[in-house]
Design a protein around this motif. Structure first.
Motif, PDB file in Angstrom:
ATOM      1  N   LEU A  31      -2.201  -1.538   8.613  1.00  0.00           N
ATOM      2  CA  LEU A  31      -2.872  -2.659   8.338  1.00  0.00           C
ATOM      3  C   LEU A  31      -2.062  -3.851   7.746  1.00  0.00           C
ATOM      4  CD1 LEU A  31      -6.354  -1.277   7.455  1.00  0.00           C
ATOM      5  CD2 LEU A  31      -5.662  -2.256   9.527  1.00  0.00           C
ATOM      6  N   PHE A  32      -1.564  -3.099   6.637  1.00  0.00           N
ATOM      7  CA  PHE A  32      -0.599  -4.444   5.888  1.00  0.00           C
ATOM      8  C   PHE A  32       0.755  -4.845   6.549  1.00  0.00           C
ATOM      9  CE2 PHE A  32       3.013  -5.125   2.910  1.00  0.00           C
ATOM     10  CZ  PHE A  32       2.248  -5.959   1.957  1.00  0.00           C
ATOM     11  N   ALA A  33       1.373  -4.069   7.493  1.00  0.00           N
ATOM     12  CA  ALA A  33       2.564  -4.287   8.310  1.00  0.00           C
ATOM     13  C   ALA A  33       2.197  -5.246   9.468  1.00  0.00           C
ATOM     14  CB  ALA A  33       2.963  -2.819   8.775  1.00  0.00           C
ATOM     15  N   HIS A  34       0.819  -5.397   9.734  1.00  0.00           N
ATOM     16  CA  HIS A  34       0.320  -6.047  10.752  1.00  0.00           C
ATOM     17  C   HIS A  34      -0.627  -7.515  10.399  1.00  0.00           C
ATOM     18  CE1 HIS A  34       1.352  -2.750  13.382  1.00  0.00           C
ATOM     19  NE2 HIS A  34       1.746  -3.610  14.042  1.00  0.00           N
ATOM     20  N   GLU A  35      -0.309  -7.796   8.678  1.00  0.00           N
ATOM     21  CA  GLU A  35      -1.034  -8.736   8.262  1.00  0.00           C
ATOM     22  C   GLU A  35      -2.550  -8.775   8.222  1.00  0.00           C
ATOM     23  OE1 GLU A  35       1.402 -12.348   8.884  1.00  0.00           O
ATOM     24  OE2 GLU A  35       3.165 -11.452   8.486  1.00  0.00           O
ATOM     25  N   VAL A  36      -3.192  -7.597   8.354  1.00  0.00           N
ATOM     26  CA  VAL A  36      -4.304  -7.715   8.313  1.00  0.00           C
ATOM     27  C   VAL A  36      -4.983  -7.712   7.011  1.00  0.00           C
ATOM     28  CG1 VAL A  36      -6.289  -6.260   9.057  1.00  0.00           C
ATOM     29  CG2 VAL A  36      -4.497  -6.258  10.493  1.00  0.00           C
ATOM     30  N   PRO A  37      -5.929  -8.527   6.694  1.00  0.00           N
ATOM     31  CA  PRO A  37      -6.534  -8.985   5.285  1.00  0.00           C
ATOM     32  C   PRO A  37      -7.062  -7.732   4.753  1.00  0.00           C
ATOM     33  CG  PRO A  37      -7.037 -10.794   6.525  1.00  0.00           C
ATOM     34  CD  PRO A  37      -6.435  -9.695   7.465  1.00  0.00           C
ATOM     35  N   ILE A  38      -7.180  -7.392   3.757  1.00  0.00           N
ATOM     36  CA  ILE A  38      -7.483  -6.000   3.142  1.00  0.00           C
ATOM     37  C   ILE A  38      -8.205  -6.516   1.849  1.00  0.00           C
ATOM     38  CG2 ILE A  38      -7.304  -3.800   2.432  1.00  0.00           C
ATOM     39  CD1 ILE A  38      -4.953  -3.562   3.852  1.00  0.00           C
ATOM     40  N   LEU A  39      -9.505  -6.074   1.635  1.00  0.00           N
ATOM     41  CA  LEU A  39     -10.147  -6.184   0.375  1.00  0.00           C
ATOM     42  C   LEU A  39     -10.406  -4.736  -0.248  1.00  0.00           C
ATOM     43  CD1 LEU A  39     -11.701  -7.958  -1.587  1.00  0.00           C
ATOM     44  CD2 LEU A  39     -13.899  -7.446  -0.273  1.00  0.00           C
ATOM     45  N   ALA A  40      -9.791  -4.488  -1.025  1.00  0.00           N
ATOM     46  CA  ALA A  40      -9.993  -3.208  -1.890  1.00  0.00           C
ATOM     47  C   ALA A  40     -11.143  -3.202  -3.004  1.00  0.00           C
ATOM     48  CB  ALA A  40      -8.510  -2.710  -2.159  1.00  0.00           C
ATOM     49  N   GLY A  41     -11.688  -2.109  -3.022  1.00  0.00           N
ATOM     50  CA  GLY A  41     -12.758  -1.991  -4.083  1.00  0.00           C
ATOM     51  C   GLY A  41     -13.025  -0.424  -4.489  1.00  0.00           C
ATOM     52  N   THR A  42     -13.619  -0.185  -5.110  1.00  0.00           N
ATOM     53  CA  THR A  42     -14.028   1.292  -5.405  1.00  0.00           C
ATOM     54  C   THR A  42     -15.891   1.487  -5.044  1.00  0.00           C
ATOM     55  OG1 THR A  42     -14.724   0.761  -7.886  1.00  0.00           O
ATOM     56  CG2 THR A  42     -12.464   1.481  -7.308  1.00  0.00           C
ATOM     57  N   ASP A  43     -16.001   2.631  -4.702  1.00  0.00           N
ATOM     58  CA  ASP A  43     -17.587   3.031  -4.640  1.00  0.00           C
ATOM     59  C   ASP A  43     -18.008   3.393  -5.924  1.00  0.00           C
ATOM     60  OD1 ASP A  43     -16.882   2.597  -1.688  1.00  0.00           O
ATOM     61  OD2 ASP A  43     -16.672   4.831  -1.553  1.00  0.00           O
ATOM     62  N   THR A  44     -19.189   2.536  -6.141  1.00  0.00           N
ATOM     63  CA  THR A  44     -19.787   2.711  -7.566  1.00  0.00           C
ATOM     64  C   THR A  44     -20.681   4.321  -7.599  1.00  0.00           C
ATOM     65  OG1 THR A  44     -21.525   1.442  -7.090  1.00  0.00           O
ATOM     66  CG2 THR A  44     -19.757   0.550  -8.372  1.00  0.00           C
ATOM     67  N   GLY A  45     -21.022   4.532  -6.228  1.00  0.00           N
ATOM     68  CA  GLY A  45     -21.627   5.823  -6.257  1.00  0.00           C
ATOM     69  C   GLY A  45     -20.755   7.187  -6.199  1.00  0.00           C
ATOM     70  N   THR A  46     -19.633   7.081  -6.569  1.00  0.00           N
ATOM     71  CA  THR A  46     -18.716   8.034  -6.805  1.00  0.00           C
ATOM     72  C   THR A  46     -18.655   8.616  -8.322  1.00  0.00           C
ATOM     73  OG1 THR A  46     -17.210   7.322  -4.939  1.00  0.00           O
ATOM     74  CG2 THR A  46     -16.206   9.091  -6.230  1.00  0.00           C
ATOM     75  N   PRO A  47     -18.797   9.921  -8.545  1.00  0.00           N
ATOM     76  CA  PRO A  47     -18.742  10.371  -9.944  1.00  0.00           C
ATOM     77  C   PRO A  47     -17.673  10.098 -10.514  1.00  0.00           C
ATOM     78  CG  PRO A  47     -19.844  11.925  -8.313  1.00  0.00           C
ATOM     79  CD  PRO A  47     -19.338  11.171  -7.668  1.00  0.00           C
ATOM     80  N   TYR A  48     -17.561   9.347 -11.847  1.00  0.00           N
ATOM     81  CA  TYR A  48     -16.445   9.357 -12.837  1.00  0.00           C
ATOM     82  C   TYR A  48     -15.671   8.105 -11.899  1.00  0.00           C
ATOM     83  CZ  TYR A  48     -18.056  13.677 -14.212  1.00  0.00           C
ATOM     84  OH  TYR A  48     -18.896  14.730 -14.590  1.00  0.00           O
TER      85      TYR A  48
END
Length: 59
Positions: A31-48
């Motif tokens: 995705l990065f190599a093809h310049e696809v925008p990425i929005l990163a985040g975390t899942d708040t439902g995941t323990p810890y």
């Protein structure tokens, strides 16, 4: 998901999770190599998983 945090996982499950991690890394790299925008985040439902703190990048 039932076995993700389970103690004493078998070799087959561990191998599968390692393969999935490698696949996800390759996928994001493409995705990065093809310049696809990425929005990163975390899942708040995941323990810890503390939103923001749990998100990091490896170089």
């Amino acid at each position: 998901m039932d076995t993700l945090y389970k103690a004493n996982r078998g070799a087959e499950e561990i191998s599968y999770q390692q393969q999935m991690w490698e696949y996800r890394q390759r996928f994001v790299r493409e995705l990065f190599a093809h310049e696809v925008p990425i929005l990163a985040g975390t899942d708040t439902g995941t323990p810890y998983s503390v939103p923001g703190f749990a998100l990091h990048a490896a170089g």
